[in-house]
Design a protein around this motif. Sequence first.
Motif, short mmCIF file in Angstrom:
data_model
loop_
_atom_site.label_atom_id
_atom_site.label_comp_id
_atom_site.label_asym_id
_atom_site.label_seq_id
_atom_site.Cartn_x
_atom_site.Cartn_y
_atom_site.Cartn_z
N UNK A 143 40.80 31.17 37.58
CA UNK A 143 39.54 31.08 37.63
C UNK A 143 38.92 30.99 39.13
N UNK A 144 39.54 29.77 39.54
CA UNK A 144 39.10 29.18 40.90
C UNK A 144 39.40 30.23 41.97
N UNK A 145 40.31 31.11 41.89
CA UNK A 145 40.65 32.05 43.03
C UNK A 145 39.77 33.18 43.00
N UNK A 146 39.43 33.78 44.27
CA UNK A 146 38.79 34.85 44.36
C UNK A 146 39.46 36.20 44.60
N UNK A 147 39.02 37.15 43.96
CA UNK A 147 39.62 38.52 44.13
C UNK A 147 38.56 39.40 44.86
N UNK A 148 39.03 39.69 46.08
CA UNK A 148 38.18 40.86 46.68
C UNK A 148 38.82 41.87 46.85
N UNK A 149 38.26 43.30 46.47
CA UNK A 149 38.91 44.39 46.78
C UNK A 149 38.49 45.29 47.89
N UNK A 150 39.35 45.71 48.74
CA UNK A 150 39.01 46.39 49.99
C UNK A 150 39.06 48.09 49.73
N UNK A 151 38.09 48.76 49.94
CA UNK A 151 38.03 50.12 49.50
C UNK A 151 37.61 51.08 51.08
N UNK A 152 37.89 52.09 50.88
CA UNK A 152 37.54 53.01 52.15
C UNK A 152 37.12 54.52 51.44
N UNK A 153 36.35 55.16 52.37
CA UNK A 153 36.18 56.61 51.99
C UNK A 153 37.05 57.24 52.46
N UNK A 154 37.38 58.54 51.62
CA UNK A 154 38.36 59.47 52.13
C UNK A 154 37.78 60.81 52.40
N UNK A 155 37.76 60.93 53.80
CA UNK A 155 37.18 62.04 54.30
C UNK A 155 37.81 63.44 54.00
N UNK A 156 37.10 64.39 53.59
CA UNK A 156 37.56 65.75 52.96
C UNK A 156 37.01 66.96 53.91
#
Length: 355
Positions: A143-156
Amino acid sequence: MQNPASLPRYDRLQTYQWNYTHAPEPQELDIPAVPGDWTFCGLPVPSPLGIPAGPLLNGKWVLYYASLGFDVLTYKTVRSTARECYPLPNLQPVTAASMTGRESQVTLTDQMQGSWAVSFGMPSAAPEIWRDDITRTRELLPAEKILSVSVVGSLQPGWSLEDLAEDYALCARWARESGADCIETNFSCPNVCTRDGQLYQQPEAATLVASRVREAIGDTPYLIKIGHLTQEETAREFLQAVAPFATAIVMTNSVATTVTDARGTPLFNGEQRGICGVATREASLHQLKCFARLIADLPQNVNRPELVSCGGISTAEDVREFLNAGAQATHLATAAMIDPLIARQIRTELAQKAP
């Protein structure tokens, strides 16, 4: 103390997919506490030590490095569609001194000397895979750990900037709904030449994307990962463009240059690749100090993002120096991939030298 060589790590001689499916199991280790009160984007956390987007290919890799003493875990950049990794080599050791960003090339070497050229191209599992994986990972992560999620757009083909911004926002919303504590948008990838990897050099475009992401995730902490900026005015323009939306800015995503073999023949079809590791330390520290000054100069009525340092950090002394220079947290990638026990070593030294 356990021998670092006995612990599993990313095998650079194997493919990305092989490493994805051969993630190690969490370890049972004695992890020293780090004295002090620490926060990350306003969230309490046991230490300032984290892993940036890159080494944590999936949830099992997240849980592995969490067990090794890292408290902010950034899930490797994900997309709205599946994307294959570039072919091997993906991590090529190079000979490089302290880089400034003006280097025309670096030379490969057989033995790791602290820095390598990174060539992944921001691969991603399909959304139905990574969304379920993030949910499961957050449930299993302490619970004390932080989960960050990296995202990126996918240019079409045929997409406008508006389309790209909406794709970033879609991924960000999915990540938040899946259980991410923080969302990070990757505005910098030196291994792609399309707009999705160069937003940190385009203030107006960065404003649009950041505003769409902020709308999509509400009050969830929002980080923006940027690349190497060499001019203070350019840094100021970018900061002013994203400050109203960002909780924190993460730097520096490598220093890009051409990679050659010993004969001077270019690798990677002559395209630039990001150099990561100890060679980028001074450039990263210089950029951190620059942004710290610029944030201090922002008007009082403007949001002031925190700074998360990344780039060449490998010792407890590095951690102290980057924190003293204005970082709220320090992320390690290359050092952690080389030595899985680096967080425990740093925590031990921070505890021993605490005031």
